[in-house]
Design an enzyme around this catalytic site. Structure first.
Site, mmCIF file in Angstrom:
data_model
loop_
_atom_site.group_PDB
_atom_site.id
_atom_site.type_symbol
_atom_site.label_atom_id
_atom_site.label_comp_id
_atom_site.label_asym_id
_atom_site.label_seq_id
_atom_site.Cartn_x
_atom_site.Cartn_y
_atom_site.Cartn_z
ATOM 1 N N ASN A 4 33.579 94.989 59.229
ATOM 2 C CA ASN A 4 33.812 93.991 60.919
ATOM 3 C C ASN A 4 33.552 92.856 60.880
ATOM 4 O O ASN A 4 34.806 92.048 61.041
ATOM 5 C CB ASN A 4 31.959 94.862 61.415
ATOM 6 C CG ASN A 4 32.298 95.905 62.218
ATOM 7 O OD1 ASN A 4 33.831 96.345 62.733
ATOM 8 N ND2 ASN A 4 31.259 96.954 61.637
ATOM 9 N N LEU A 49 27.367 96.577 50.533
ATOM 10 C CA LEU A 49 26.045 97.084 49.358
ATOM 11 C C LEU A 49 25.967 98.559 48.851
ATOM 12 O O LEU A 49 24.645 98.448 48.603
ATOM 13 C CB LEU A 49 24.707 97.008 50.692
ATOM 14 C CG LEU A 49 25.105 94.880 51.240
ATOM 15 C CD1 LEU A 49 24.109 95.075 52.403
ATOM 16 C CD2 LEU A 49 24.408 94.251 50.488
ATOM 17 N N LYS A 55 26.223 98.523 63.859
ATOM 18 C CA LYS A 55 25.839 97.765 65.016
ATOM 19 C C LYS A 55 25.754 98.196 66.102
ATOM 20 O O LYS A 55 25.996 97.986 67.518
ATOM 21 C CB LYS A 55 25.916 96.565 65.330
ATOM 22 C CG LYS A 55 26.612 95.677 65.227
ATOM 23 C CD LYS A 55 26.842 94.323 65.371
ATOM 24 C CE LYS A 55 28.420 93.602 66.061
ATOM 25 N NZ LYS A 55 28.552 93.718 67.187
ATOM 26 N N ALA A 104 15.752 93.900 69.098
ATOM 27 C CA ALA A 104 15.031 94.071 70.597
ATOM 28 C C ALA A 104 15.074 95.955 70.891
ATOM 29 O O ALA A 104 13.988 97.081 71.202
ATOM 30 C CB ALA A 104 15.786 93.960 71.460
ATOM 31 N N TYR A 125 21.076 103.830 64.959
ATOM 32 C CA TYR A 125 21.167 102.568 64.932
ATOM 33 C C TYR A 125 19.564 102.111 65.368
ATOM 34 O O TYR A 125 19.593 101.391 64.315
ATOM 35 C CB TYR A 125 22.434 101.965 66.439
ATOM 36 C CG TYR A 125 21.965 100.594 65.597
ATOM 37 C CD1 TYR A 125 22.551 99.632 65.166
ATOM 38 C CD2 TYR A 125 21.614 100.056 67.136
ATOM 39 C CE1 TYR A 125 22.076 99.263 64.649
ATOM 40 C CE2 TYR A 125 21.344 98.232 66.691
ATOM 41 C CZ TYR A 125 21.991 97.797 65.723
ATOM 42 O OH TYR A 125 21.272 96.251 65.509
ATOM 43 N N ASN A 153 29.807 95.565 73.540
ATOM 44 C CA ASN A 153 28.460 94.928 74.302
ATOM 45 C C ASN A 153 29.444 93.888 76.179
ATOM 46 O O ASN A 153 30.666 93.803 76.251
ATOM 47 C CB ASN A 153 28.061 94.045 73.799
ATOM 48 C CG ASN A 153 27.348 94.238 72.380
ATOM 49 O OD1 ASN A 153 28.160 94.829 71.371
ATOM 50 N ND2 ASN A 153 26.885 95.569 73.055
#
Ligand code: UFG
Length: 345
Positions: free
Chosen positions: A41, A65, A90, A131, A154, A204
Site C-alpha cells: 500500500n 514481515l 487497514k 481507536a 481489522y 475514508n
C-alpha cells in the site's frame, strides 16, 4: 535525546501515509532511520520525498514481515535500537471479506517482527494501534481504560497485537512498549510534498472529500443523517498527520526514559461532523463539495473522540493543528499531486 550518537530506528510501513510523515519527524529530530515496507500500500516515492523534505537520507528495505528470514536480514544489516511498527492492512471493509489475510498480515506479521526483535535484543517499540479497538464505546470522550470491543477483523487484529504486547511486557521487564490508538488521521505535510494516496476508491472521508473537491469524483455520499449528533451526521476526532507523526517521536522519547508498557490515545479531543468537514473543506479549497445523504454504513458509530490528557501528560505532546489546517494541507497536497504519487506534477 541527550547523546551525540543518533539512535537507530526501524520504521515498518514507513512508505505509507502516517509512516512517511513519521520518518520526516524522526529524521528532523536527529534519529537515524531505516524503512521496512513491502510497498503493498505504501509508495517508494513517499520515502524519496521524505528524505528530500528532511534533508537526511534513510535506508530502505523492500521486505515483508511475514518472511522471517527477510526481517532477520534487515535487523542484521541495520542493527536498529528501536522499532516503530506501522506495517499493516487497514481497511475495515476488506477485513470483513478477507479476515485471514488480516490476521496473517497484521497478527502473524507482528509476531515475526517481535520474535526477531527479541533475537536481536531490540526491546523498544512504538505500536500503531487504532481507536477502532474501542468498538462502540459508550462514553465520549473515549479514555484509554474504556472497554476493548472491536467490531470487525481489522480492529480485532490490532486488539490481538495489543494483547500480545502486554503479555510480552509482563514476561520480561526490560521491554519498553507504547501502544498508540489513533483517531482519524487527516491532512498532509504543509509543504504538499507528501500526503495520503490511497489505492483505488477511498473508503475514508478526508481523501474522498479531497477527490470530490478536485473533480476526480462527482459526489460525496454521507452515510447517515439521523445520528444522535447536532446535525445528524457522524462525529469524529480528526487529527493532523503531522501531529500524529510528532506524537510517535514523543512516545519514542518517553520510552527511552521509561520501561514497561504505556497505552495512549492520539487525537485532538475535539469532534467534527461530516457536514462540518464538508463546509470547512469547501471554504478552504474554494470548491463546492456536492453531497447526498444516504443510509448509515454498517458498523459506524455516532460519535468518537479522544480523551487526550494521558498522551499530553506522559509524552508532553499535544495536537497543534485545527480543522482548517488539516483541510488546507490536505487540499494543497491534492492540488500539487492530483494523481497522488503515481505521476509527478
Ligand atoms: N463517511 C461518509 N462518507 C464517506 C466516508 C465516510 O459519510 O464516503 C463518514 C462515516 O460514516 C463517518 C466519518 O465519515 O461518520 C468518518 O469515516 P471514515 O471512514 O473516514 O473513518 P472511521 O471513523 O469510520 O474509521 C477510521 C479508520 C479506521 C480507524 C478509525 C479510528 O478507517 O481504521 O477511524 O476511529 F480505526
Amino acid at each position: 535525546m541527550g547523546g551525540s550518537i543518533r539512535m537507530k530506528v526501524l520504521v515498518t510501513g514507513g512508505a505509507g501515509y502516517i509512516g512517511s510523515h513519521t520518518c520526516v519527524s524522526l529524521m528532523s529530530a536527529g534519529y537515524e532511520v531505516a524503512v521496512l515496507d513491502n510497498l503493498s500500500n505504501g509508495h517508494f516515492e513517499a520515502v524519496l520525498r521524505a528524505q528530500q523534505l528532511s534533508g537526511h537520507s534513510l535506508r530502505f528495505y523492500n521486505a515483508d514481515l511475514r518472511d522471517k528470514a527477510d526481517v532477520e536480514k534487515v535487523f542484521y544489516a541495520f542493527q536498529p535500537e528501536a522499532v516503530i511498527h506501522f506495517a499493516a492492512l487497514k481497511s475495515v471493509e476488506e477485513s470483513i471479506r478477507e479476515p485471514l489475510l488480516y490476521y496473517e498480515s497484521n497478527v502473524a506479521g507482528s509476531v515475526i517482527l517481535l520474535q526477531v526483535m527479541s533475537e536481536y535484543k531490540v526491546k523498544q517499540l512504538v505500536f500503531s494501534s487504532t481507536a477502532n479497538v474501542y468498538g462502540h464505546a459508550l462514553d465520549v470522550p473515549i479514555s484509554e481504560d474504556s472497554h476493548i470491543a472491536p467490531t470487525n477483523p481489522y480492529g480485532r487484529s490490532k486488539a490481538m497485537i495489543e494483547q500480545i504486547l502486554s503479555d510480552i511486557v509482563a514476561s520480561e521487564a526490560d521491554w519498553r512498549v507504547a501502544r498508540l490508538r489513533y483517531f482519524n488521521p487527516m491532512g498532509a505535510h504543509p509543504s504538499g510534498i507528501i500526503g495520503e494516496d490511497p489505492r483505488g476508491v477511498p473508503s475514508n472521508l478526508p481523501p474522498y472529500i479531497a477527490q470530490v473537491a478536485l473533480g476526480r469524483r462527482s459526489q460525496l455520499q454521507i452515510f447517515g443523517g439521523d445520528y444522535d449528533t447536532p446535525d445528524g451526521t457522524g462525529v469524529r476526532d480528526y487529527i493532523h498527520v503531522v501531529d500524529l507523526a510528532e506524537g510517535h517521536v514523543a512516545a519514542l522519547n518517553y520510552l527511552t526514559n521509561n520501561m514497561g508498557l504505556v497505552t495512549a490515545n492520539l487525537g485532538t479531543g475535539r469532534g467534527y461532523s461530516v457536514l462540518e468537514m464538508v463546509k470547512a473543506f469547501e471554504r478552504v479549497s474554494g470548491h463546492p463539495i456536492p453531497y447526498r445523504i444516504v443510509g448509515r454504513r454498517s458498523g459506524d458509530v455516532a460519535k468518537s473522540y479522544a480523551a487526550t490528557n494521558k498522551a499530553e501528560k506522559l509524552f508532553a505532546w499535544k495536537a497543534r493543528f485545527g480543522l482548517d489546517d488539516m483541510c488546507r494541507d490536505a487540499w494543497r497536497w491534492q492540488v500539487m499531486n492530483p494523481s497522488g504519487y503515481s505521476r509527478n506534477n
